[in-house]
Design an enzyme around this catalytic site. Structure first.
Site, short mmCIF file in Angstrom:
data_model
loop_
_atom_site.label_atom_id
_atom_site.label_comp_id
_atom_site.label_asym_id
_atom_site.label_seq_id
_atom_site.Cartn_x
_atom_site.Cartn_y
_atom_site.Cartn_z
N GLY A 1 46.23 48.50 39.60
CA GLY A 1 46.72 47.19 39.18
C GLY A 1 46.88 46.23 40.35
N GLU B 1 43.55 44.80 40.84
CA GLU B 1 43.28 43.93 39.69
C GLU B 1 44.00 42.59 39.85
OE1 GLU B 1 44.31 47.09 36.71
OE2 GLU B 1 42.45 46.39 35.80
N GLU C 1 42.25 54.54 38.76
CA GLU C 1 42.77 54.89 37.44
C GLU C 1 42.08 56.10 36.83
OE1 GLU C 1 42.17 51.90 38.52
OE2 GLU C 1 43.75 50.51 37.87
N ALA D 1 50.10 49.82 38.96
CA ALA D 1 51.12 49.90 37.91
C ALA D 1 52.01 51.11 38.19
CB ALA D 1 50.44 50.05 36.55
#
Ligand code: NAI
Length: 717
Positions: free
Chosen positions: A98, A101, A121, A59
């Site tokens: 992300g 993910e 993260e 992200a």
């Protein structure tokens, strides 16, 4: 942001395009392109890849403050997982946060052998909140997922294959391999490939496992909350159905997201990058100063520091001439350096760089090096002589660096014919391990010299911070009032245990007294002697504790007179089983010594609580930080914070001392300093800095506006 093509007739290829790392922006068009691929009857399967050899870096951190990207990512990944055509992730470069993910939402993952994967993260105070904490344990099992998620470590493609994160590793073109793979699995049932629909692999004695991991994580987290939330999220994956697990993941993320810790960790992430964009009061800057190439370096003096510096340089790929005048020291250094290089190489799975180091007893051996780092005894006359010898022996233009921790870099520079070539490179012990490097410039250091030292520091993997020249530079200058306050607290009734406990609960790996025992009490004693502060310990009363016009605590000197130098002598502020032993135990002798000392000086012990310890030690240190900013020794608060987080054990989740002051509130810091200054008027370092006062008077601007505010305040003077 996402480009769509059809390749090999029936494979939809989605390419993420968001330089530099294809970060998943909220505006990403992946869902839209996915819909295109799924609605095209000619498409049998889909491949997702990233442009420029990087799958996806996660992200976009810059969007963290503006919007919670979690739900959008969750929906997007869910749409991919529920697709009725196989979706293959083609992982090149990196799949982080992300990005991984997203790959976990795909039905298959093909990785290039040089790619790296991870869920980092936690290092930003968060958890993988786009289903990562729920899918990874389901895919690779609870213990392996806990390890990856709570540490945030990256794994190689080979390890990812072994763990079961990826299905195939290729040395060739990853997208081609993924397209071929996608063709081969077209039409196969996707149910077994939808990770969220399966429970985690069976794990015996789940409760005991989580209890053990939680205990370990709590210990190493030193007050950070994200690693604990990560364990809780994985526990939800192991014990709850996916939909409830996702809900728990969301709740935990919301708590983390709004915590000061996530803000502090994200600030550190950006601060570490900001310090590379150094600038000097002269106007010289990183982007207009070209570093000189450095292929060959020399280290002078192979004691504690010189050995570590030699190892750091050789491991960076430089040829090193290592000079030591004492034959016995030279032999010992050779053995120690070879050992460190061998152990380092073994850890990294490479060949040791033993032949990159040439040893010599003769300083003339430095004739053709590009840069020298001097690490002889801390003695200005000796260092001056060495610098003069170096100026004569080195080829023109060789950069001369000193590792001094307290001597005046300008004075050294002024004793050489080319002061513009002199800078400080202040390493921390052990130099091949510690992350911090202070690059100290003087008024006459050339921008090129600073650029060269900064670039070398970066190559060595150091957090390199350019600072101006003053006593103690930035780190040690701020440490002085911190240590002095700790001594004063002992005089007033505290014990080393109480002070250390307060600081360790705050998040320092070691309190001030355990740290002092580790580094040796004699180091500070020698400095204080040099400053003319040490007097015989027989005097008593208040006047004996005022030296050079300010409050002084002779406690450290008295311990040294007793031969208590810390761990190396088995006695210091604590006692140890034997000299060199590391386990500190409370020492009744020390407590009665403190009692006798207070009686001798007419001091009455009072109850001191953790809050007072923190306020006096930390705010005194922070106050010095404001003086440093006011003096222009550090260009901005980020420089100070990176120094403290990477070199002095300041807890990263508190962002560094200046960030912490900003978080606590400048007005509060000022008010507490004023309070303590009234109680202790003979302590100048409790006198609030005028910059702090002026910042508060101008409305306490947020930390990212300080530099601008300081400039404005200075222009008004
Ligand atoms: P050390 O005492 O362990 O080593 C100094 C070495 O220099 C000795 O081996 C000595 O034989 C050698 N030496 C003396 N004169 C020499 C000459 N003319 N040519 C070549 N070699 C010579 O000292 P240490 O602890 O390594 O400190 C070195 C410098 O680094 C000092 O300026 C110190 O302030 C600074 N420093 C020390 C730190 C520490 O934690 N020990 C941390 C940061 C800086």
């Amino acid at each position: 942001m996402a480009e769509y093509n059809r390749v090999s007739e029936c494979v939809g290829l989605i390419t993420l395009r968001n330089p530099p790392v294809n970060a998943l922006s909220v505006s990403q068009g992946i869902v839209h392109t996915m819909q295109r691929a799924l609605s095209d009857p000619n498409v049998k399967s889909v491949v997702i890849c990233g442009q420029n050899g990087i799958f996806c870096g996660g992200a976009d951190i810059k969007e963290f403050g503006s919007n919670m990207t979690g739900p959008t990512l969750i929906q997007m990944i869910h749409a991919i997982e529920s697709a009725n055509k196989p979706v293959v992730a083609a992982i090149e470069g990196s799949a982080l946060g992300g990005g991984l993910e997203l790959a976990l939402g795909c039905h298959y993952r093909i990785a290039h052998s040089k790619s790296r994967l991870g869920l980092p993260e936690v290092s930003l105070g968060l958890l993988p909140a786009a289903g990562g904490s729920q899918r990874l344990p389901r895919l690779i099992g609870v213990p392996a997922a806990l390890n990856l998620i709570t540490t945030g470590r990256h794994v190689t493609a080979a390890e990812a294959l072994q763990l079961g994160i990826v299905d195939q590793v290729t040395d060739h073109n990853t997208v081609d391999a993924a397209v071929k793979f996608a063709l081969s699995v077209a039409g196969r049932s996707l149910d077994p490939r939808r990770i969220s629909t399966h429970p985690c692999p069976q794990q015996p004695d789940l409760d005991a496992l989580f209890e053990e991991v939680m205990q370990k994580v709590r210990q190493s987290a030193r007050g950070a909350i994200a690693p604990i939330a990560c364990v809780q999220a994985v526990r939800a994956a192991a014990t709850l159905p996916y939909a409830q697990g996702i809900e728990r993941e969301r709740e935990l993320m919301a708590t983390l997201f709004t915590s000061g810790q996530a803000r502090a960790l994200q600030y550190c992430f950006f601060a570490e990058r900001a310090v590379g964009r150094w600038r000097m009061p002269s106007g010289a800057r990183w982007d207009t100063s070209k570093p000189r190439p450095v292929q060959k370096a020399a280290v002078i003096g192979l004691g504690t520091m010189g050995r570590g510096i030699t190892v750091a340089l050789a491991q960076t790929g430089l040829s090193v001439i290592a000079v030591e005048t004492q034959e016995k020291q030279l032999m010992e250094a050779k053995q120690a350096i070879s050992g460190m290089l061998e152990r380092g190489a073994k850890r990294r799975g490479v060949a040791p760089a033993l032949d990159r180091v040439i040893y010599s007893q003769n300083i003339q051996a430095v004739a053709d090096v590009d840069l020298v780092i001097e690490a002889v005894f801390e003695d200005i006359a000796l260092k001056t002589k060495v610098f003069q010898q170096l100026s004569a022996a080195c080829k023109p233009g060789t950069l001369l660096c000193t590792n001094t921790s307290a001597l005046d870099v300008d004075q050294l520079a002024s004793e050489t014919p080319n002061p513009e070539l002199v800078v400080g490179m202040h390493f921390f012990a052990p130099a091949h391990v510690m992350k911090l490097l202070e690059v100290v410039y003087g008024p006459r250091s050339s921008p090129q010299a600073v650029a060269t030292a900064m670039q070398l520091g970066k190559k060595m993997g150091k957090a390199s911070v350019a600072v101006g020249n003053c006593r103690g530079f930035v780190g040690n200058r701020m440490l002085k009032p911190y240590i002095e306050e700790a001594f004063f607290l002992l005089e007033e009734g505290a014990t080393p245990e109480l002070v250390d406990q307060a600081l360790e609960e705050f998040g320092f790996p070691m309190g001030v007294f355990r740290m002092s025992d580790l580094s040796g009490l004699d180091v500070g004693w020698r400095v204080r002697k040099g400053d003319g502060l040490v007097e015989p310990g027989t005097a008593s009363g208040r006047s004996a504790r005022i030296r050079q016009g300010r409050r002084y605590s002779p406690l450290g000197d008295l311990l040294c007179e007793e031969g208590r130098f810390g761990q190396k002598t088995g006695r210091g502020w604590y006692q140890y089983d034997k000299p060199g032993s590391r386990v500190a135990r409370s020492d009744p002798w020390l407590h009665s010594f403190l009692g006798a000392y207070r009686a001798q000086h007419g001091l009455v012990a009072r109850r001191i609580d953790h809050q007072e310890v923190l306020e006096r030690c930390l705010y005194a240190l922070i106050n010095e930080g404001f003086h440093i900013l006011d003096d222009g020794i550090a260009a901005g608060p980020e420089d100070i914070d990176v120094i403290y987080v990477s070199g002095y054990g300041w807890p990263r989740h508190c962002g560094g001392p200046m960030f912490y002051a900003n978080m606590v509130g400048l007005a509060k810091v000022l008010e507490r300093l004023e309070h303590y200054q009234q109680l202790h008027p003979e302590v100048p370092h409790l006198q609030p800095s005028s910059l702090l006062r002026r910042l508060v008077a101008s409305g306490s601007p947020p930390i990212h506006k300080w530099e601008e505010a300081i400039k404005k305040l200075h222009s008004q003077l």
